[in-house]
Write a protein that holds these residues in place. Sequence first.
Motif, PDB file in Angstrom:
ATOM      1  N   THR A 277      10.619   0.838 -16.707  1.00  0.00           N
ATOM      2  CA  THR A 277      11.440  -0.401 -15.943  1.00  0.00           C
ATOM      3  C   THR A 277      10.224  -1.197 -15.435  1.00  0.00           C
ATOM      4  O   THR A 277      10.654  -2.518 -15.306  1.00  0.00           O
ATOM      5  N   ILE A 278       9.338  -0.531 -14.531  1.00  0.00           N
ATOM      6  CA  ILE A 278       8.253  -1.329 -13.946  1.00  0.00           C
ATOM      7  C   ILE A 278       7.787  -2.288 -14.845  1.00  0.00           C
ATOM      8  O   ILE A 278       7.459  -3.401 -14.559  1.00  0.00           O
ATOM      9  N   SER A 279       7.120  -1.846 -16.050  1.00  0.00           N
ATOM     10  CA  SER A 279       6.462  -2.590 -16.875  1.00  0.00           C
ATOM     11  C   SER A 279       7.316  -3.707 -17.396  1.00  0.00           C
ATOM     12  O   SER A 279       7.012  -4.922 -17.830  1.00  0.00           O
ATOM     13  N   GLU A 280       8.460  -3.518 -17.636  1.00  0.00           N
ATOM     14  CA  GLU A 280       9.537  -4.621 -18.547  1.00  0.00           C
ATOM     15  C   GLU A 280       9.910  -5.642 -17.214  1.00  0.00           C
ATOM     16  O   GLU A 280      10.170  -6.550 -17.474  1.00  0.00           O
ATOM     17  N   SER A 281      10.581  -4.995 -16.184  1.00  0.00           N
ATOM     18  CA  SER A 281      11.266  -5.734 -15.017  1.00  0.00           C
ATOM     19  C   SER A 281      10.579  -6.419 -14.241  1.00  0.00           C
ATOM     20  O   SER A 281      10.835  -7.382 -13.309  1.00  0.00           O
ATOM     21  N   PHE A 282       9.232  -5.780 -13.905  1.00  0.00           N
ATOM     22  CA  PHE A 282       8.305  -6.472 -12.794  1.00  0.00           C
ATOM     23  C   PHE A 282       6.933  -6.864 -13.492  1.00  0.00           C
ATOM     24  O   PHE A 282       6.149  -6.997 -12.719  1.00  0.00           O
ATOM     25  N   CYS A 283       6.973  -7.434 -14.630  1.00  0.00           N
ATOM     26  CA  CYS A 283       6.112  -7.927 -15.279  1.00  0.00           C
ATOM     27  C   CYS A 283       5.627  -9.155 -14.700  1.00  0.00           C
ATOM     28  O   CYS A 283       4.274  -9.741 -14.621  1.00  0.00           O
ATOM     29  N   HIS A 284       6.509  -9.972 -14.090  1.00  0.00           N
ATOM     30  CA  HIS A 284       6.005 -11.193 -13.413  1.00  0.00           C
ATOM     31  C   HIS A 284       5.587 -10.989 -12.001  1.00  0.00           C
ATOM     32  O   HIS A 284       5.592 -11.825 -11.143  1.00  0.00           O
ATOM     33  N   CYS A 285       5.503  -9.831 -11.395  1.00  0.00           N
ATOM     34  CA  CYS A 285       5.116  -9.517 -10.131  1.00  0.00           C
ATOM     35  C   CYS A 285       3.756  -8.987  -9.839  1.00  0.00           C
ATOM     36  O   CYS A 285       3.230  -8.484 -10.702  1.00  0.00           O
ATOM     37  N   THR A 286       3.313  -9.173  -8.752  1.00  0.00           N
ATOM     38  CA  THR A 286       1.954  -8.471  -8.285  1.00  0.00           C
ATOM     39  C   THR A 286       2.272  -7.056  -7.977  1.00  0.00           C
ATOM     40  O   THR A 286       2.904  -6.894  -7.089  1.00  0.00           O
ATOM     41  N   THR A 287       1.700  -6.326  -8.777  1.00  0.00           N
ATOM     42  CA  THR A 287       2.260  -4.690  -8.427  1.00  0.00           C
ATOM     43  C   THR A 287       0.911  -3.966  -7.988  1.00  0.00           C
ATOM     44  O   THR A 287      -0.075  -3.774  -8.414  1.00  0.00           O
ATOM     45  N   LEU A 288       1.216  -3.179  -6.804  1.00  0.00           N
ATOM     46  CA  LEU A 288       0.377  -2.003  -6.436  1.00  0.00           C
ATOM     47  C   LEU A 288       0.707  -0.682  -6.535  1.00  0.00           C
ATOM     48  O   LEU A 288       1.957  -0.545  -5.914  1.00  0.00           O
ATOM     49  N   VAL A 289      -0.029   0.038  -7.332  1.00  0.00           N
ATOM     50  CA  VAL A 289       0.557   1.517  -7.635  1.00  0.00           C
ATOM     51  C   VAL A 289      -0.424   2.216  -6.691  1.00  0.00           C
ATOM     52  O   VAL A 289      -1.504   2.450  -7.186  1.00  0.00           O
ATOM     53  N   ILE A 290       0.030   2.888  -5.865  1.00  0.00           N
ATOM     54  CA  ILE A 290      -0.649   4.109  -5.311  1.00  0.00           C
ATOM     55  C   ILE A 290      -0.377   5.294  -6.083  1.00  0.00           C
ATOM     56  O   ILE A 290       0.728   5.840  -5.973  1.00  0.00           O
ATOM     57  N   ALA A 291      -1.270   5.839  -6.901  1.00  0.00           N
ATOM     58  CA  ALA A 291      -1.352   6.776  -8.067  1.00  0.00           C
ATOM     59  C   ALA A 291      -1.030   8.209  -7.528  1.00  0.00           C
ATOM     60  O   ALA A 291      -1.721   8.560  -6.357  1.00  0.00           O
ATOM     61  N   HIS A 292      -0.333   9.012  -8.167  1.00  0.00           N
ATOM     62  CA  HIS A 292      -0.201  10.480  -8.079  1.00  0.00           C
ATOM     63  C   HIS A 292      -0.582  10.821  -9.361  1.00  0.00           C
ATOM     64  O   HIS A 292      -1.154  12.296  -9.411  1.00  0.00           O
ATOM     65  N   ARG A 293      -0.106  10.419 -10.418  1.00  0.00           N
ATOM     66  CA  ARG A 293      -0.586  10.964 -11.892  1.00  0.00           C
ATOM     67  C   ARG A 293      -1.620  10.011 -12.336  1.00  0.00           C
ATOM     68  O   ARG A 293      -1.196   8.548 -12.224  1.00  0.00           O
ATOM     69  N   LEU A 294      -2.387  10.363 -13.211  1.00  0.00           N
ATOM     70  CA  LEU A 294      -3.335   9.443 -13.796  1.00  0.00           C
ATOM     71  C   LEU A 294      -2.936   8.398 -14.767  1.00  0.00           C
ATOM     72  O   LEU A 294      -3.171   7.368 -14.947  1.00  0.00           O
ATOM     73  N   ASN A 295      -1.609   8.890 -15.718  1.00  0.00           N
ATOM     74  CA  ASN A 295      -1.059   8.127 -16.614  1.00  0.00           C
ATOM     75  C   ASN A 295      -0.303   7.124 -15.940  1.00  0.00           C
ATOM     76  O   ASN A 295       0.019   6.104 -16.672  1.00  0.00           O
TER      77      ASN A 295
END
Length: 349
Positions: A277-295
């Motif tokens: 969902t994030i890759s498709e619906s938020f593709c026009h956003c600046t996204t900051l991902v605080i990661a828990h899993r490497l993938n």
Amino acid sequence: MRWLAVRLDLISIALITMVTLLIVLMHGQIPPAYAGLAISYAVQLTGLFQFTIRLLVESEARFTSVERISHYIKNLECEGIRHIPDSAPALSWPQEGGIQFKDVEMRYRDNLPLVLKKLSFSIKPQEKIGIVGRTGSGKSSLGMTLFRLVELAGGSITIDGINIAQIGLEDLRRKLSIIPQEPVLFIGTVRVNLDPSSQYSDAQIWEALEKTHMKASIAQLPERLDSEVLENGENFSVGERQLLCVARALLRSSKILLLDEATAAIDMETDGLIQETISESFCHCTTLVIAHRLNTVLSCDRIMVLDQGQVVEFDAPSALLSDENSRFCAMVNAAEGGTNKTVDGFAEQ
């Protein structure tokens, strides 16, 4: 309370004993009716005594709360101004979503050491940034500075050229979206949780639910969008709650999205749905991902590695993986040697 009841019973027994001894010693001087009345009152005193003392103790405890609230009102510092008319940004701000940190310093309270130390970097519009690092490296603190939950001790943060410290908190926060690690739902209906200010139509809400793969689940409920949501969303699973939070962020159509370990507490299948969902619906956003899993960060445009409040690496995943001496490469190597470990665990290794 048990010990208090025992001591009060002992006092009551002593009073009853004293009354009965006086009646015996003054035999013939006190009418029998008065003697019986005195003993009856002494026996009733046991329950009355306990009730009165407990009432006093509970009242004192209640007023401790009043004293604490009064202390908070008089001594706690308030947040910044909600709205500053003179420096309010345009309604269309931010149009691109570029973020720049310049010598940012942050501490949680005065006289405490800095959590973020001279943090400087730039994020391009519509760029997806993965943020990794061990526990205490400053990942979540970076997000708190972006929302001004804690004011900066130094430096500045600009979004599309506007210093966020110079605008009102409401003007800033309504333009940003966050999907937290712990999904937050409120008592009310599904509609109220997704659209608290009633800004969007039913068609837009259903569209957001469809994009987050929750349309079928909500459509099966008896009252659909008007179905009740219990406190903390207890009538939904953790994964469903997180997907509803994604739908809420999707409705806001913000240019900047922060994911604070949003998939840390859910299964891999739901994690995959959220990432899709994030890759498709938020593709026009600046996204900051605080990661828990490497993938969750391998697909990012760039990866930022934090250590003790400083940026130690900030480059594309391919560039970091090609450098055998990079910290991110060490995390990946540690991941290949273990199973179900988090990024925090990798960094520590």
